[in-house]
Design a protein around this motif. Sequence first.
Motif, PDB file in Angstrom:
ATOM      1  N   GLU A  35       0.846  -1.209   0.000  1.00 15.69           N
ATOM      2  CA  GLU A  35       0.000   0.000   0.000  1.00 15.69           C
ATOM      3  C   GLU A  35       0.874   1.248   0.000  1.00 15.69           C
ATOM      4  O   GLU A  35       1.981   1.242   0.558  1.00 15.69           O
ATOM      5  CB  GLU A  35      -0.909   0.028   1.240  1.00 15.69           C
ATOM      6  N   ASN A  37       0.210   5.241   1.037  1.00 12.18           N
ATOM      7  CA  ASN A  37      -0.727   6.219   1.614  1.00 12.18           C
ATOM      8  C   ASN A  37      -2.149   5.659   1.700  1.00 12.18           C
ATOM      9  O   ASN A  37      -3.137   6.337   1.361  1.00 12.18           O
ATOM     10  CB  ASN A  37      -0.714   7.527   0.810  1.00 12.18           C
ATOM     11  N   VAL A  39      -3.570   3.315  -0.065  1.00  9.78           N
ATOM     12  CA  VAL A  39      -4.143   2.802  -1.317  1.00  9.78           C
ATOM     13  C   VAL A  39      -3.410   1.520  -1.703  1.00  9.78           C
ATOM     14  O   VAL A  39      -2.179   1.487  -1.786  1.00  9.78           O
ATOM     15  CB  VAL A  39      -4.002   3.842  -2.455  1.00  9.78           C
ATOM     16  N   VAL A  41      -1.712  -1.184  -3.874  1.00 12.20           N
ATOM     17  CA  VAL A  41      -1.017  -1.099  -5.168  1.00 12.20           C
ATOM     18  C   VAL A  41      -0.714  -2.495  -5.701  1.00 12.20           C
ATOM     19  O   VAL A  41       0.133  -2.650  -6.595  1.00 12.20           O
ATOM     20  CB  VAL A  41       0.272  -0.266  -5.041  1.00 12.20           C
ATOM     21  N   GLU A  44      -0.482  -3.086  -9.517  1.00 16.62           N
ATOM     22  CA  GLU A  44      -0.331  -1.802 -10.201  1.00 16.62           C
ATOM     23  C   GLU A  44       1.031  -1.714 -10.903  1.00 16.62           C
ATOM     24  O   GLU A  44       1.997  -2.390 -10.535  1.00 16.62           O
ATOM     25  CB  GLU A  44      -0.467  -0.641  -9.207  1.00 16.62           C
ATOM     26  N   ARG A  48       2.308   3.875 -11.781  1.00 14.83           N
ATOM     27  CA  ARG A  48       1.174   4.183 -10.905  1.00 14.83           C
ATOM     28  C   ARG A  48       1.641   4.290  -9.456  1.00 14.83           C
ATOM     29  O   ARG A  48       1.217   5.181  -8.720  1.00 14.83           O
ATOM     30  CB  ARG A  48       0.111   3.079 -11.042  1.00 14.83           C
ATOM     31  N   GLU A  51       3.417   7.539  -9.043  1.00 15.41           N
ATOM     32  CA  GLU A  51       2.433   8.627  -9.033  1.00 15.41           C
ATOM     33  C   GLU A  51       1.819   8.795  -7.636  1.00 15.41           C
ATOM     34  O   GLU A  51       1.663   9.923  -7.138  1.00 15.41           O
ATOM     35  CB  GLU A  51       1.342   8.315 -10.063  1.00 15.41           C
ATOM     36  N   LEU A  52       1.463   7.682  -6.997  1.00 18.17           N
ATOM     37  CA  LEU A  52       0.875   7.741  -5.653  1.00 18.17           C
ATOM     38  C   LEU A  52       1.886   8.238  -4.624  1.00 18.17           C
ATOM     39  O   LEU A  52       1.532   8.971  -3.699  1.00 18.17           O
ATOM     40  CB  LEU A  52       0.363   6.347  -5.252  1.00 18.17           C
ATOM     41  N   CYS A  55       2.099  12.002  -4.823  1.00 13.41           N
ATOM     42  CA  CYS A  55       0.853  12.760  -4.595  1.00 13.41           C
ATOM     43  C   CYS A  55       0.949  13.685  -3.391  1.00 13.41           C
ATOM     44  O   CYS A  55       0.470  14.820  -3.418  1.00 13.41           O
ATOM     45  CB  CYS A  55      -0.322  11.793  -4.411  1.00 13.41           C
TER      46      CYS A  55
END
Length: 460
Positions: A35, A37, A39, A41, A44, A48, A51-52, A55
């Motif tokens: 994960e 933050n 989310v 993954v 993924e 991606r 990118e997270l 963020c």
Amino acid sequence: SINGHLYPPLQHISNVISGGPADVAGVVVGDRILEVNGVSVAGESHSRVIELIKCNPDRLEMCLMSVPPKENERLDGEAVSYCSEEEFEVKPMDITIPNISQREEGGAKTVAYYNVYLDGKFLCSHRYNAFYNLQADLKAKFLQFEFPRFPGKWPFQLSQVHLEKRHKELEQWLIQVCSISQLFNHFYMQDFLGLANGGSNVKADSVSIDSKQEPDNADIKVFLPDKTSICVNIRTESYVKEFVEAVCEKLGIPLEYADKFTIYKSYGSNEMEVALTLADKPVDLYVQNYNEAKVLAFHFKKFVFSTELEDELAEHPVCLNLLYQQAVDDLKCCRFETTGKEIELKRTQHVSTQREFLKIVHTCQGYNSVTFPHCACDSRKDGHIILSISQSKISVQACSTEGERQDQIKHFLWEHVNDFGCNGNLFHFTVTKNTSERKITLTSPYSEFMNQCFEKISDR
């Protein structure tokens, strides 16, 4: 599966900066990312996950799964990059292979090691096979990336020409590959360069030198007067004297003649060749200029101003050929006057009449002299001067600030010179004639070479 549980493809940590937040938190290379933050993954792509991570620039919270070393090794063998061609980030690195080291292995067998530098600092030294294995490993990981051409294997003993060609091709391959951030930061590359896990070269092949141990020797190319070149192997800490002696030994010149020759350096065809100082370390100088992208070349030439000394050197056949080839090069570059002697010089310009050619050259005005580029002088406010040095005299000719020669010229005999020296870009010499004393100070980037020439003639 990991530890008996099935997971979608997971991105993993490929590098941990020593002393950084991740290192302090206990993150290790190979940890799988579950994960970012909050989310998930799992499954993924690399882009991606990045990118997270980006963020929230103020906070990063990751859920990681540690994997046993053997399991990590198995997963590394199965995993591939999920980057698309457009997602590779280009970031040029100042990575070079300025020189090669030679080592004897397996008896009399000599093996070439390629010395890799990053930002001018030594990183590692590897044989060709280590580079070959690296590119195979990276290709298996990054299937979507179109790798640059890699120099192929050669079934026979490499000649010097082939070795230099492979050297340049390996360097170009490494520069291009390291310019891609994902490739440079990958564990395979970091381990190859000795940057992974605090510098321990875990994955280095068994025939490579310890990546943190700088090689104690290097091959340096040096040009001869006939524009051919040879490579000599010298200690990395060698000074100019050892370099000259190594060249003499390779050419078959007795060491008693070594002090009549020196190594000159140049930075291109339009630059003046300047003798290295006794304090210069050729390998350091070469690496430094190589990493600064300067075209530095070394030249092995005589450093004498006396025709009598040349006659002594000419008794040895190798020295005779070097003197002849240098005189031919000086003739082509118009470094001395040939008025009235053109026919004789053309008739004797052949390897079978080298001595006769040199005898004619010895009578030409300006032969065995050094003329420096125009420079500022304290006695001229509205122009520059051109300094020429020969065995018989010192000539100072007036010129414009662009170097255009003017009529005014002064000659000074060596018997009237009682002092000279240099300090930075300033060179001075003092002339005493009758009861008057005159100090002349020049400002030139060639001040050290001026001082060397004065020392050479005054010692003689």
